[in-house]
Structure formats: C-alpha cells, structure tokens
Design an enzyme around this catalytic site. Sequence first.
Site, PDB file in Angstrom:
ATOM      1  N   SER A 141       0.863  -1.195   0.000  1.00  0.00           N
ATOM      2  CA  SER A 141       0.000   0.000   0.000  1.00  0.00           C
ATOM      3  C   SER A 141       0.893   1.236   0.000  1.00  0.00           C
ATOM      4  O   SER A 141       2.061   1.168   0.409  1.00  0.00           O
ATOM      5  CB  SER A 141      -0.858   0.010   1.273  1.00  0.00           C
ATOM      6  OG  SER A 141      -1.532   1.240   1.430  1.00  0.00           O
ATOM      7  N   TYR A 154      -1.845  -1.235  10.833  1.00  0.00           N
ATOM      8  CA  TYR A 154      -2.028  -1.461   9.389  1.00  0.00           C
ATOM      9  C   TYR A 154      -0.862  -0.849   8.593  1.00  0.00           C
ATOM     10  O   TYR A 154      -0.258  -1.511   7.754  1.00  0.00           O
ATOM     11  CB  TYR A 154      -3.362  -0.869   8.910  1.00  0.00           C
ATOM     12  CG  TYR A 154      -3.526  -1.021   7.410  1.00  0.00           C
ATOM     13  CD1 TYR A 154      -3.762  -2.283   6.850  1.00  0.00           C
ATOM     14  CD2 TYR A 154      -3.413   0.069   6.552  1.00  0.00           C
ATOM     15  CE1 TYR A 154      -3.883  -2.442   5.480  1.00  0.00           C
ATOM     16  CE2 TYR A 154      -3.543  -0.081   5.178  1.00  0.00           C
ATOM     17  CZ  TYR A 154      -3.778  -1.341   4.643  1.00  0.00           C
ATOM     18  OH  TYR A 154      -3.879  -1.500   3.279  1.00  0.00           O
TER      19      TYR A 154
HETATM   20  N1  LIG Z   1      -8.815  -0.499  -0.914  1.00  0.00           N
HETATM   21  C1  LIG Z   1      -7.794   0.291  -0.623  1.00  0.00           C
HETATM   22  O1  LIG Z   1      -7.941   1.537  -0.499  1.00  0.00           O
HETATM   23  C2  LIG Z   1      -6.403  -0.308  -0.485  1.00  0.00           C
HETATM   24  C3  LIG Z   1      -5.314   0.574  -0.532  1.00  0.00           C
HETATM   25  C4  LIG Z   1      -4.032   0.046  -0.406  1.00  0.00           C
HETATM   26  C5  LIG Z   1      -3.841  -1.311  -0.248  1.00  0.00           C
HETATM   27  N2  LIG Z   1      -4.929  -2.144  -0.208  1.00  0.00           N
HETATM   28  C6  LIG Z   1      -4.668  -3.582  -0.015  1.00  0.00           C
HETATM   29  O2  LIG Z   1      -5.226  -4.295  -1.103  1.00  0.00           O
HETATM   30  C7  LIG Z   1      -5.472  -5.636  -0.699  1.00  0.00           C
HETATM   31  C8  LIG Z   1      -6.847  -6.048  -1.178  1.00  0.00           C
HETATM   32  O3  LIG Z   1      -7.802  -5.264  -0.496  1.00  0.00           O
HETATM   33  P1  LIG Z   1      -9.107  -4.684  -1.197  1.00  0.00           P
HETATM   34  O4  LIG Z   1      -8.991  -3.206  -1.226  1.00  0.00           O
HETATM   35  O5  LIG Z   1      -9.397  -5.391  -2.459  1.00  0.00           O
HETATM   36  O6  LIG Z   1     -10.181  -4.994  -0.055  1.00  0.00           O
HETATM   37  P2  LIG Z   1     -11.359  -6.065   0.022  1.00  0.00           P
HETATM   38  O7  LIG Z   1     -12.326  -5.829  -1.078  1.00  0.00           O
HETATM   39  O8  LIG Z   1     -11.822  -6.003   1.441  1.00  0.00           O
HETATM   40  O9  LIG Z   1     -10.620  -7.451  -0.250  1.00  0.00           O
HETATM   41  C9  LIG Z   1      -9.863  -8.117   0.712  1.00  0.00           C
HETATM   42  C10 LIG Z   1      -9.777  -9.568   0.328  1.00  0.00           C
HETATM   43  O10 LIG Z   1      -9.044 -10.274   1.343  1.00  0.00           O
HETATM   44  C11 LIG Z   1      -9.846 -11.361   1.805  1.00  0.00           C
HETATM   45  N3  LIG Z   1      -9.580 -11.631   3.202  1.00  0.00           N
HETATM   46  C12 LIG Z   1      -9.778 -10.821   4.268  1.00  0.00           C
HETATM   47  N4  LIG Z   1      -9.475 -11.454   5.397  1.00  0.00           N
HETATM   48  C13 LIG Z   1      -9.072 -12.704   5.059  1.00  0.00           C
HETATM   49  C14 LIG Z   1      -8.640 -13.829   5.787  1.00  0.00           C
HETATM   50  N5  LIG Z   1      -8.551 -13.801   7.126  1.00  0.00           N
HETATM   51  N6  LIG Z   1      -8.314 -14.958   5.115  1.00  0.00           N
HETATM   52  C15 LIG Z   1      -8.406 -15.007   3.769  1.00  0.00           C
HETATM   53  N7  LIG Z   1      -8.814 -13.960   3.011  1.00  0.00           N
HETATM   54  C16 LIG Z   1      -9.137 -12.826   3.656  1.00  0.00           C
HETATM   55  C17 LIG Z   1     -11.282 -10.900   1.578  1.00  0.00           C
HETATM   56  O11 LIG Z   1     -12.166 -11.990   1.433  1.00  0.00           O
HETATM   57  P3  LIG Z   1     -13.073 -12.605   2.592  1.00  0.00           P
HETATM   58  O12 LIG Z   1     -13.681 -11.470   3.338  1.00  0.00           O
HETATM   59  O13 LIG Z   1     -14.024 -13.442   1.806  1.00  0.00           O
HETATM   60  O14 LIG Z   1     -12.133 -13.424   3.406  1.00  0.00           O
HETATM   61  C18 LIG Z   1     -11.142 -10.207   0.219  1.00  0.00           C
HETATM   62  O15 LIG Z   1     -11.166 -11.169  -0.810  1.00  0.00           O
HETATM   63  C19 LIG Z   1      -5.295  -5.672   0.814  1.00  0.00           C
HETATM   64  O16 LIG Z   1      -4.032  -6.250   1.132  1.00  0.00           O
HETATM   65  C20 LIG Z   1      -5.303  -4.204   1.217  1.00  0.00           C
HETATM   66  O17 LIG Z   1      -4.560  -3.952   2.372  1.00  0.00           O
HETATM   67  C21 LIG Z   1      -6.200  -1.674  -0.322  1.00  0.00           C
END
Ligand SMILES: NC(=O)c1ccc[n+]([C@@H]2O[C@H](COP(=O)([O-])OP(=O)(O)OC[C@H]3O[C@@H](n4cnc5c(N)ncnc54)[C@H](OP(=O)(O)O)[C@@H]3O)[C@@H](O)[C@H]2O)c1
Length: 263
Positions: A141, A154
């Site tokens: 991130s 985080y």
């Molecule tokens: N969105 C942002 O603004 C942003 C910015 C920078 C970085 N990121 C990073 O991008 C990555 C993806 O996030 P996203 O934005 O796409 O959010 P998201 O839509 O909440 O997706 C997160 C994914 O991780 C899975 N997950 C969560 N807890 C888990 C667990 N205990 N075991 C297995 N799977 C798990 C969730 O599925 P389930 O709930 O079905 O388990 C979902 O598929 C993350 O690493 C996040 O930190 C996001």
Amino acid sequence: MNAHRPVVLITGASGGIGADLARIFAREGHDLALVARSGDRLEALAAEIAATGRARPFVLPLDLAQPQACEALALALDEAGLTPTMLINNAGFGLAGRAAMLERAGQIEMIDLNIRALTELTLRFMPAVIAGRGRIMNVASVAGFLPGPGMAVYYASKAYVVSFSQALSQELEGSDVTVTALCPGVTATDFHARAGLDASLLKNMPSMSSMVVAQAGYDGLMKGRRLVVPGLFNRLTTRLLPFMPNGLLLPVMARMQERRKGK
Ligand SMILES: NC(=O)c1ccc[n+]([C@@H]2O[C@H](COP(=O)([O-])OP(=O)(O)OC[C@H]3O[C@@H](n4cnc5c(N)ncnc54)[C@H](OP(=O)(O)O)[C@@H]3O)[C@@H](O)[C@H]2O)c1
C-alpha cells in the site's frame, strides 16, 4: 518429475483488487487457485470465469489468519495436483482507530494475515515459483511508505510488505523470478467498510477503481517491476511525504486519519 499443473495462486480473491486480478489472469490464459474466507463469493467468481470459456479456477474457502491455514492450503493444492508457479499475496485488511482504543485481537489478526500468512505462503511456495520461473506479487500500500497514527498497525504491516518484497526481489535477482510490491492508494473496495473508515469520504478523495489498480499490478508484475504505485497522486505521495520531518508528518497523518474514520 513434477506432474502437477501450474496455477496462479491469488489470496483475497473473493472481492476488490484480488477478484479483478483473478479476472485479468484468467483473461490472459492462466489457470487459477483462489483463496478467501467467503466460499460463496469465490464460487460465483469461478463460475463467472468458467462462463467466459476459461478453465474453472480451483477455489478454497480459508481463513488465512488462522495458524494452520497455510499448511491446509499447501495440502489442498497438492491433493488437487496443483503447483503455484505464480503467487499473488493480496489478502489483507486494516482497522481504523488509535491502537490503545482498538481491540487487541483484531490488531493481532491484521499481523497474522497481512504479515505472517503473506510471509509463510511466500516461503512455502518460493521453491515452486523458482522451479517454474514464475513471479511473486505482494499487495502492499501507499501506507507502507509512511507511519500511520490512527491506523498504526495497518501502516506498519504494509511497511513490512514493502521491505520484505524489495529485499526478496534483490535476493532473487538472476534467478528469472521477479518480486513485485503493488502499492495502491485509496481504492474503491470493501476495504474501507471493514476498516471502519467513513466510506462516504471516498467521494471527496482521489480514489481508483479496483480494476485499474489490478491491471496496473498485472502489467508491472509481467514487466518484472519491483514497485508498482498506480496513479500520479499516489506516486508523488510515496516519493515526497517520506522526506517530510516526522514532527510535521505525524500530526498531519493523525488529523487525516481522524477525519477518515467513521463515527
Ligand atoms: N482499498 C484500498 O484503499 C487499499 C489501498 C491500499 C492497499 N490495499 C490492499 O489491497 C489488498 C486487497 O484489499 P481490497 O482493497 O481489495 O479490499 P477487500 O475488497 O476487502 O478485499 C480483501 C480480500 O481479502 C480477503 N480476506 C480478508 N481477510 C481474510 C482472511 N482472514 N483470510 C483469507 N482472506 C481474507 C477478503 O475476502 P473474505 O472477506 O471473503 O475473506 C477479500 O477477498 C489488501 O491487502 C489491502 O490492504 C487496499
């Protein structure tokens, strides 16, 4: 001789950036293994991909924050005759609030998922990735470049991901294997709701779609880039803000995080 079928293993593929990465990899002709907790959402994505004429992904509902989950995943892949020659560590979550106010268990779970599971999967599958001359992408991130008062664990977890990925990419130089840290800024996904951030504020912030972020990640991964920061604003943030003295940066970050937190 390894008769296993090579797959791209994507964690956190049930939604957001991970699901769009799965769609892109499938479109580009890769076979997939998808992991997240929500089995129904994984099945729906597998059906969507199969309906486009691509191979139906192998799906495994699993809570990767649990201590035995990576072992269970390795066994399940082996039993299915699959070897991950590309590894996409995308699963992760954040929690908004001061460390002293948030529940300890949730903050430790963040470390279990964002750091421990990511590291364990990388170490477990690195031999297969090296043998298959594959690639690794860790989703970090913009937060990995800054301290984040108001989301301290985080931000620190993502600093680990940036550091670990960059060091690994150097260690693997000359091996045909590349390691990429994908560093998105604000992206419109379920991340904000789970973190307890005020999703309505997203409208007033420069945010990107998960598909645009996933495509930038895929392109950077295939080019063997060490670091992919999608979006000019995010690139400027990662390059300029770390030069700000902490005495100025920390209160600014704390105020920003306080404003973003939901009531
Ligand atoms: N969105 C942002 O603004 C942003 C910015 C920078 C970085 N990121 C990073 O991008 C990555 C993806 O996030 P996203 O934005 O796409 O959010 P998201 O839509 O909440 O997706 C997160 C994914 O991780 C899975 N997950 C969560 N807890 C888990 C667990 N205990 N075991 C297995 N799977 C798990 C969730 O599925 P389930 O709930 O079905 O388990 C979902 O598929 C993350 O690493 C996040 O930190 C996001």
